[in-house]
Design a protein around this motif. Sequence first.
Motif, PDB file in Angstrom:
ATOM      1  N   LYS A 165      69.105  59.394   4.011  1.00 41.06           N
ATOM      2  CA  LYS A 165      69.656  59.177   2.684  1.00 41.06           C
ATOM      3  C   LYS A 165      70.594  57.978   2.628  1.00 41.06           C
ATOM      4  CE  LYS A 165      71.833  61.967  -0.897  1.00 41.06           C
ATOM      5  NZ  LYS A 165      70.676  61.983  -1.796  1.00 41.06           N
TER       6      LYS A 165
ATOM      7  N   LYS B 241      68.203  82.391   0.637  1.00 41.01           N
ATOM      8  CA  LYS B 241      69.031  81.479  -0.148  1.00 41.01           C
ATOM      9  C   LYS B 241      69.626  80.381   0.738  1.00 41.01           C
ATOM     10  CE  LYS B 241      72.998  81.625  -3.222  1.00 41.01           C
ATOM     11  NZ  LYS B 241      74.136  82.448  -3.647  1.00 41.01           N
ATOM     12  N   GLU B 242      70.161  80.796   1.884  1.00 44.38           N
ATOM     13  CA  GLU B 242      70.745  79.824   2.820  1.00 44.38           C
ATOM     14  C   GLU B 242      69.672  78.887   3.374  1.00 44.38           C
ATOM     15  OE1 GLU B 242      74.112  79.311   4.146  1.00 44.38           O
ATOM     16  OE2 GLU B 242      74.310  80.236   2.183  1.00 44.38           O
TER      17      GLU B 242
ATOM     18  N   LYS C 233      66.503  72.017   1.851  1.00 40.37           N
ATOM     19  CA  LYS C 233      66.507  70.983   0.801  1.00 40.37           C
ATOM     20  C   LYS C 233      67.491  69.870   1.168  1.00 40.37           C
ATOM     21  CE  LYS C 233      67.414  69.983  -4.021  1.00 40.37           C
ATOM     22  NZ  LYS C 233      68.726  69.350  -4.165  1.00 40.37           N
ATOM     23  N   ARG C 234      68.735  70.273   1.460  1.00 39.83           N
ATOM     24  CA  ARG C 234      69.773  69.292   1.766  1.00 39.83           C
ATOM     25  C   ARG C 234      69.401  68.432   2.971  1.00 39.83           C
ATOM     26  NH1 ARG C 234      75.390  72.699   1.850  1.00 39.83           N
ATOM     27  NH2 ARG C 234      75.676  72.978  -0.379  1.00 39.83           N
TER      28      ARG C 234
ATOM     29  N   LYS D  67      68.557  76.392   0.779  1.00 35.56           N
ATOM     30  CA  LYS D  67      69.608  75.413   0.500  1.00 35.56           C
ATOM     31  C   LYS D  67      69.648  74.335   1.582  1.00 35.56           C
ATOM     32  CE  LYS D  67      73.920  76.378   1.507  1.00 35.56           C
ATOM     33  NZ  LYS D  67      75.102  77.248   1.481  1.00 35.56           N
ATOM     34  N   TRP D  68      69.669  74.788   2.847  1.00 35.45           N
ATOM     35  CA  TRP D  68      69.819  73.817   3.935  1.00 35.45           C
ATOM     36  C   TRP D  68      68.551  72.998   4.163  1.00 35.45           C
ATOM     37  CZ3 TRP D  68      74.275  72.099   5.070  1.00 35.45           C
ATOM     38  CH2 TRP D  68      75.398  72.929   4.974  1.00 35.45           C
TER      39      TRP D  68
ATOM     40  N   LYS E  61      82.763  68.262  12.163  1.00 35.68           N
ATOM     41  CA  LYS E  61      82.915  69.717  12.146  1.00 35.68           C
ATOM     42  C   LYS E  61      81.811  70.389  12.968  1.00 35.68           C
ATOM     43  CE  LYS E  61      84.106  73.675   9.490  1.00 35.68           C
ATOM     44  NZ  LYS E  61      85.065  74.172   8.542  1.00 35.68           N
TER      45      LYS E  61
ATOM     46  N   MET F 161      66.575  65.989   2.602  1.00 41.53           N
ATOM     47  CA  MET F 161      67.073  64.845   1.835  1.00 41.53           C
ATOM     48  C   MET F 161      67.896  63.919   2.739  1.00 41.53           C
ATOM     49  SD  MET F 161      65.827  65.006  -1.194  1.00 41.53           S
ATOM     50  CE  MET F 161      66.710  63.744  -2.063  1.00 41.53           C
ATOM     51  N   ASP F 162      68.753  64.490   3.549  1.00 47.75           N
ATOM     52  CA  ASP F 162      69.622  63.668   4.402  1.00 47.75           C
ATOM     53  C   ASP F 162      68.837  62.892   5.455  1.00 47.75           C
ATOM     54  OD1 ASP F 162      71.804  64.497   3.009  1.00 47.75           O
ATOM     55  OD2 ASP F 162      72.541  65.907   4.515  1.00 47.75           O
TER      56      ASP F 162
ATOM     57  N   ASN G 171      78.634  68.053  12.931  1.00 47.94           N
ATOM     58  CA  ASN G 171      78.343  67.223  11.766  1.00 47.94           C
ATOM     59  C   ASN G 171      78.634  65.769  12.116  1.00 47.94           C
ATOM     60  OD1 ASN G 171      78.923  65.755   9.231  1.00 47.94           O
ATOM     61  ND2 ASN G 171      78.528  67.732   8.278  1.00 47.94           N
ATOM     62  N   SER G 172      77.633  64.898  11.991  1.00 47.12           N
ATOM     63  CA  SER G 172      77.796  63.527  12.472  1.00 47.12           C
ATOM     64  C   SER G 172      78.768  62.725  11.613  1.00 47.12           C
ATOM     65  CB  SER G 172      76.438  62.821  12.553  1.00 47.12           C
ATOM     66  OG  SER G 172      75.877  62.720  11.269  1.00 47.12           O
TER      67      SER G 172
END
Lengths: 179, 135
Positions: free
Chosen positions: B58, B102-103, B109-110, B106-107, B84, B113-114, B79-80
């Motif tokens: 992204k 749900k989790e 999709k995110r 969500k992840w 974290k 995208m990233d 987390n790069s």
Amino acid sequence: MMKFLNLSVAALILAGGVYLYAEDEHEEHEHRSSSVVAKPMTPQEKSTVALYQKECGSCHMAYQPQFLPKRSWDKTMNTLENHFGTDATLDPSDHKTIQNYLATHASKNDRTSDMKGAVALRISETPYFVREHREVTKKMVTQPEVKSFANCNACHTQASSGSYREREIRIPNYGRWED
Amino acid sequence: MKYLAIVTMFSMSLMAASPEVLQYMNDLSKTAKAENSAFNGFDAARGKEIFTSTHTGKQGKPMACTSCHTLNLANPGKNSLTGKVIEPLSPRANPQRLTSTKEVNKWLKRNFMDVYAREGSAQEKGDVLTYIMKN
């Protein structure tokens, strides 16, 4: 007594009470003004706080909403598909709950007022933050243990519970902060 | 047919995902079949390729799932961007994983995208989940 004290501290934290003023000379005043007993949270409020902390706290610290005014939070929430370079989108129901929570607990005295009309997205852009951290050197912040100003809890050891007192500061590889 | 159903249920019980997430994967599988008639089930090897290969993310920079989750899914990641710690992705190392649709949704999709700057297809999502389940 200790247990009671812990509980009341927890209640204050849960109620969104934040010691924003890190300067020690302010603390006495802060203690007086925050000695009002916090109203216990309803189960719904508790679940909202838990949702906020889970959703916003999975990649970074769940910053206390009091650090930014409502318009900043609205801008953040309206641009989650590109949140500082990553996709942080939420399902519509959680999105609404969190946006309302942030709006309700946002800073009332606008800490971004002298930003010439710009809406701050980063807490570290706000004049208050800049002033408070003016003596912090770049090396202290960019070292791997801290990475950036976004990691409040790298130095403010109680940040995630909402306390930013000066005496709680421990800068990795530097130690306590002496003004 | 009954035998097949029992075998399927048995093999699913060995898989490290909740019934809810297995149902989600079942739905993904139907979509994948509808999108591609040659689709013949999810594949962990394809999932591994999706997970470990580097793409223009992204931010226009090289990025892989492993940039944050590392190559060993049983280990914690980082987390790069923020540093974290990310709890292990492997359901065996971290039983919380793959328990909530749900989790997972969500992840996926995110993170697609990233890393890929687009959403994943049903087949890609299923493949990568299959890979995660086996680790």
